[in-house]
Design an enzyme around this catalytic site. Sequence first.
Site, PDB file in Angstrom:
ATOM      1  N   CYS A  88       0.813  -1.230   0.000  1.00  0.00           N
ATOM      2  CA  CYS A  88       0.000   0.000   0.000  1.00  0.00           C
ATOM      3  C   CYS A  88       0.841   1.273   0.000  1.00  0.00           C
ATOM      4  CB  CYS A  88      -0.972   0.000   1.173  1.00  0.00           C
ATOM      5  SG  CYS A  88      -2.104  -1.388   1.128  1.00  0.00           S
ATOM      6  N   HIS A  95      -3.323   7.380   2.445  1.00  0.00           N
ATOM      7  CA  HIS A  95      -3.711   6.050   1.950  1.00  0.00           C
ATOM      8  C   HIS A  95      -5.110   5.747   2.478  1.00  0.00           C
ATOM      9  CE1 HIS A  95      -3.905   1.917   0.990  1.00  0.00           C
ATOM     10  NE2 HIS A  95      -3.681   1.474   2.217  1.00  0.00           N
ATOM     11  N   ASN A 136     -10.019  -0.077  -0.090  1.00  0.00           N
ATOM     12  CA  ASN A 136      -8.559  -0.003  -0.085  1.00  0.00           C
ATOM     13  C   ASN A 136      -8.031  -0.550  -1.416  1.00  0.00           C
ATOM     14  OD1 ASN A 136      -5.822  -0.339   0.278  1.00  0.00           O
ATOM     15  ND2 ASN A 136      -5.974  -1.273   2.305  1.00  0.00           N
TER      16      ASN A 136
HETATM   17  N1  COA Z   1     -18.702  -8.463   9.052  1.00  0.00           N
HETATM   18  C1  COA Z   1     -19.149  -8.712  10.288  1.00  0.00           C
HETATM   19  N2  COA Z   1     -18.368  -9.080  11.301  1.00  0.00           N
HETATM   20  C2  COA Z   1     -17.049  -9.185  11.045  1.00  0.00           C
HETATM   21  C3  COA Z   1     -16.504  -8.938   9.779  1.00  0.00           C
HETATM   22  C4  COA Z   1     -17.387  -8.565   8.767  1.00  0.00           C
HETATM   23  N3  COA Z   1     -16.965  -8.270   7.508  1.00  0.00           N
HETATM   24  N4  COA Z   1     -15.176  -9.126   9.835  1.00  0.00           N
HETATM   25  C5  COA Z   1     -14.877  -9.475  11.097  1.00  0.00           C
HETATM   26  N5  COA Z   1     -16.018  -9.515  11.841  1.00  0.00           N
HETATM   27  C6  COA Z   1     -16.162  -9.836  13.240  1.00  0.00           C
HETATM   28  C7  COA Z   1     -15.026 -10.631  13.808  1.00  0.00           C
HETATM   29  O1  COA Z   1     -15.192 -12.007  13.526  1.00  0.00           O
HETATM   30  C8  COA Z   1     -15.128 -10.309  15.265  1.00  0.00           C
HETATM   31  O2  COA Z   1     -16.132 -11.122  15.818  1.00  0.00           O
HETATM   32  P1  COA Z   1     -15.960 -11.718  17.326  1.00  0.00           P
HETATM   33  O3  COA Z   1     -15.859 -10.511  18.212  1.00  0.00           O
HETATM   34  O4  COA Z   1     -17.202 -12.511  17.474  1.00  0.00           O
HETATM   35  O5  COA Z   1     -14.716 -12.518  17.279  1.00  0.00           O
HETATM   36  C9  COA Z   1     -15.626  -8.866  15.298  1.00  0.00           C
HETATM   37  O6  COA Z   1     -16.180  -8.629  13.986  1.00  0.00           O
HETATM   38  C10 COA Z   1     -14.567  -7.851  15.585  1.00  0.00           C
HETATM   39  O7  COA Z   1     -13.451  -8.128  14.772  1.00  0.00           O
HETATM   40  P2  COA Z   1     -12.161  -7.257  14.829  1.00  0.00           P
HETATM   41  O8  COA Z   1     -11.173  -7.802  13.846  1.00  0.00           O
HETATM   42  O9  COA Z   1     -11.720  -7.087  16.253  1.00  0.00           O
HETATM   43  O10 COA Z   1     -12.747  -5.859  14.324  1.00  0.00           O
HETATM   44  P3  COA Z   1     -12.030  -4.486  14.195  1.00  0.00           P
HETATM   45  O11 COA Z   1     -12.784  -3.451  14.924  1.00  0.00           O
HETATM   46  O12 COA Z   1     -10.556  -4.576  14.451  1.00  0.00           O
HETATM   47  O13 COA Z   1     -12.203  -4.144  12.657  1.00  0.00           O
HETATM   48  C11 COA Z   1     -10.917  -4.184  10.655  1.00  0.00           C
HETATM   49  C12 COA Z   1     -11.643  -5.005  11.705  1.00  0.00           C
HETATM   50  C13 COA Z   1     -10.287  -5.133   9.663  1.00  0.00           C
HETATM   51  C14 COA Z   1     -11.919  -3.296   9.968  1.00  0.00           C
HETATM   52  C15 COA Z   1      -9.843  -3.309  11.365  1.00  0.00           C
HETATM   53  O14 COA Z   1      -9.082  -4.102  12.223  1.00  0.00           O
HETATM   54  C16 COA Z   1      -8.915  -2.660  10.368  1.00  0.00           C
HETATM   55  O15 COA Z   1      -9.317  -1.829   9.589  1.00  0.00           O
HETATM   56  N6  COA Z   1      -7.627  -2.998  10.448  1.00  0.00           N
HETATM   57  C17 COA Z   1      -6.636  -2.398   9.568  1.00  0.00           C
HETATM   58  C18 COA Z   1      -6.796  -2.994   8.212  1.00  0.00           C
HETATM   59  C19 COA Z   1      -5.974  -2.303   7.219  1.00  0.00           C
HETATM   60  O16 COA Z   1      -5.971  -1.102   7.175  1.00  0.00           O
HETATM   61  N7  COA Z   1      -5.268  -3.082   6.383  1.00  0.00           N
HETATM   62  C20 COA Z   1      -4.536  -2.577   5.332  1.00  0.00           C
HETATM   63  C21 COA Z   1      -3.391  -1.775   5.803  1.00  0.00           C
HETATM   64  S1  COA Z   1      -2.662  -1.105   4.408  1.00  0.00           S
END
Ligand code: COA
Length: 326
Positions: free
Chosen positions: A114, A253, A283
């Site tokens: 990215c 980004h 993204n």
């Molecule tokens: N829909 C519904 N629920 C979902 C889901 C979806 N698409 N994806 C994950 N969940 C669930 C998980 O299973 C988890 O359930 P649980 O609590 O029963 O285990 C819950 O949602 C919370 O998951 P978590 O991963 O803790 O959520 P989060 O608040 O961290 O959000 C992201 C997840 C991916 C949105 C966030 O972590 C993020 O944006 N991270 C950075 C990603 C990124 O920028 N990557 C590229 C970098 S260049």
Amino acid sequence: MTQYSSIAGTGAYLPEKILTNADLEKMVDTTDQWIFERTGIRKRHIAADDEFTVDLAEQAAREAIERSGLATGDIDLVIVATTTPDRVFPSTACLLQKRLDIHGPAAFDVQAVCSGFVYALSIADKFIKTGSARHALVVGAETLSRIIDWSDRSTCVLFGDGAGAVVLSASESPGILSTHLHADGQYDDLLTVPDGIASGRHKIKSGQDANMYIQMKGNEVFRMAVMTLGRIVDETLEAANLDKSDIDWLVPHQANIRIINATAKKLNMPLDRVVTTVDQHGNTSAASVPLALHAAVSEGAIKKGDTLLLEAFGGGFTWGSAIIRY
Ligand code: COA
């Protein structure tokens, strides 16, 4: 002697097909509300079956060259930032050169996930500052939809396809004021596609395998991104001898609106000075910064003389920034 490189033109291309959060609700166990609240994403573009990274790159590149008022024959450096090259080789940059009928100048890909576009921009800036190029074509292009496991709700809701491009030209006035690149490979398991063709592992496995697709520990990536981008903002302002209030536009980004907002807060920037396309594009990895830049330029929001802070964070981890007088 040329002292600076400056942006002469921008371009963008997004595939026609749009995948909304409502569409994803039918594919995996998710909701529009969950996706929007956690990421800020409403929809993303997806390449057609017969559309490849070079096709996206070509469209964006042609627009950037046209807007720069130059001809393809004026381009003397081609850099494509991509995580999704169409072939192992030749590079996407060479494939793009062929499309544009450019023969002879250096052309190569940059792989910094990215952060790829910011890396490529920094490299092109150095080529121009040292007199090795006068008009560089710098592209970020991705077909991430091909390296996503569409049954994995934790990743498939996040990414999209697209391409953005700039022409960077030699200039007596700024221009790019400074660029800053970093990486720390110790985090390779937090955000990765574990298998590559050269590993040979695909030969001993049959069928689809999770290691061929994006895997991410979202929480940990989120924390690292916020912390790292906060640090690079300080580093960049200090190097350019600028104050937070000197920045007219943050062009970040586009991974997650919550990460973008955290960086804006660090800069004390009102959100109407932060270019945001994550809601429309998701993204798009190396394409995300030039897509956002082009959107703000073509809407007339970013104007000549504005000071821009570009920043990105991605797999590797890699991160980088550029401060630009537009
Ligand atoms: N829909 C519904 N629920 C979902 C889901 C979806 N698409 N994806 C994950 N969940 C669930 C998980 O299973 C988890 O359930 P649980 O609590 O029963 O285990 C819950 O949602 C919370 O998951 P978590 O991963 O803790 O959520 P989060 O608040 O961290 O959000 C992201 C997840 C991916 C949105 C966030 O972590 C993020 O944006 N991270 C950075 C990603 C990124 O920028 N990557 C590229 C970098 S260049």
